[in-house]
Design a protein around this motif. Sequence first.
Motif, PDB file in Angstrom:
ATOM      1  N   UNK A  18     -23.080 -40.090  12.621  1.00  0.00           N
ATOM      2  CA  UNK A  18     -21.813 -40.195  13.200  1.00  0.00           C
ATOM      3  C   UNK A  18     -21.748 -40.095  14.805  1.00  0.00           C
ATOM      4  N   UNK A  19     -22.630 -39.441  15.286  1.00  0.00           N
ATOM      5  CA  UNK A  19     -22.731 -39.300  16.671  1.00  0.00           C
ATOM      6  C   UNK A  19     -22.961 -40.417  17.474  1.00  0.00           C
ATOM      7  N   UNK A  20     -22.293 -40.489  18.770  1.00  0.00           N
ATOM      8  CA  UNK A  20     -22.219 -41.609  19.502  1.00  0.00           C
ATOM      9  C   UNK A  20     -23.464 -41.689  20.411  1.00  0.00           C
ATOM     10  N   UNK A  21     -23.899 -42.879  20.430  1.00  0.00           N
ATOM     11  CA  UNK A  21     -25.285 -43.163  21.265  1.00  0.00           C
ATOM     12  C   UNK A  21     -24.852 -43.727  22.694  1.00  0.00           C
ATOM     13  N   UNK A  22     -24.978 -43.506  23.690  1.00  0.00           N
ATOM     14  CA  UNK A  22     -24.593 -44.140  24.982  1.00  0.00           C
ATOM     15  C   UNK A  22     -25.971 -44.101  25.946  1.00  0.00           C
ATOM     16  N   UNK A  23     -25.842 -45.372  26.800  1.00  0.00           N
ATOM     17  CA  UNK A  23     -26.879 -45.823  27.350  1.00  0.00           C
ATOM     18  C   UNK A  23     -26.776 -45.239  28.699  1.00  0.00           C
ATOM     19  N   UNK A  24     -27.791 -45.196  29.402  1.00  0.00           N
ATOM     20  CA  UNK A  24     -27.649 -44.559  30.938  1.00  0.00           C
ATOM     21  C   UNK A  24     -27.103 -45.794  31.782  1.00  0.00           C
ATOM     22  N   UNK A  25     -27.475 -46.797  31.578  1.00  0.00           N
ATOM     23  CA  UNK A  25     -27.056 -48.032  32.349  1.00  0.00           C
ATOM     24  C   UNK A  25     -27.248 -49.391  31.582  1.00  0.00           C
ATOM     25  N   UNK A  26     -26.797 -50.423  31.780  1.00  0.00           N
ATOM     26  CA  UNK A  26     -26.904 -51.776  31.210  1.00  0.00           C
ATOM     27  C   UNK A  26     -27.461 -52.665  32.423  1.00  0.00           C
ATOM     28  N   UNK A  27     -27.583 -53.839  32.054  1.00  0.00           N
ATOM     29  CA  UNK A  27     -28.216 -54.752  33.057  1.00  0.00           C
ATOM     30  C   UNK A  27     -27.041 -55.203  33.951  1.00  0.00           C
ATOM     31  N   UNK A  28     -27.104 -54.882  35.140  1.00  0.00           N
ATOM     32  CA  UNK A  28     -25.697 -55.392  35.919  1.00  0.00           C
ATOM     33  C   UNK A  28     -25.671 -56.998  36.449  1.00  0.00           C
ATOM     34  N   UNK A  29     -26.879 -57.385  36.079  1.00  0.00           N
ATOM     35  CA  UNK A  29     -26.931 -58.981  36.234  1.00  0.00           C
ATOM     36  C   UNK A  29     -26.836 -59.908  35.277  1.00  0.00           C
TER      37      UNK A  29
END
Length: 107
Positions: A18-29
């Motif tokens: 149940x912990x939330x997974x977060x990304x450092x960044x997505x594709x800006x383009x």
Amino acid sequence: MTGGNLVTAATSVHCPHGGRIVAAAGSAAVRADGQAVRTTGAAYAVLGCPNLSGPCRTVRFTPRRGALLIDGVPALLDDTDGQCFSADLRPQGPPVFRGDSRGVRCR
């Protein structure tokens, strides 16, 4: 080959506990439904995993062969194989994708 939906910043992704997974960044383009598209090359952290025997801390995704590429990096789909890991790199189980599946579907 099965197909999956693109994972964006709006997709809720959790560890098996149940912990939330977060990304450092997505594709800006690249955006889908106005949200940044995630790739398998990003660093992913787990926040708030309640597993007392060793909370999940990181996630690694393994894209399949022939995956959709964004700037040369495989896009993250909601059926991409992945594994959550504790701080000492013990496997904790696969991530769970929850969220709106509207947008682009890849086959």
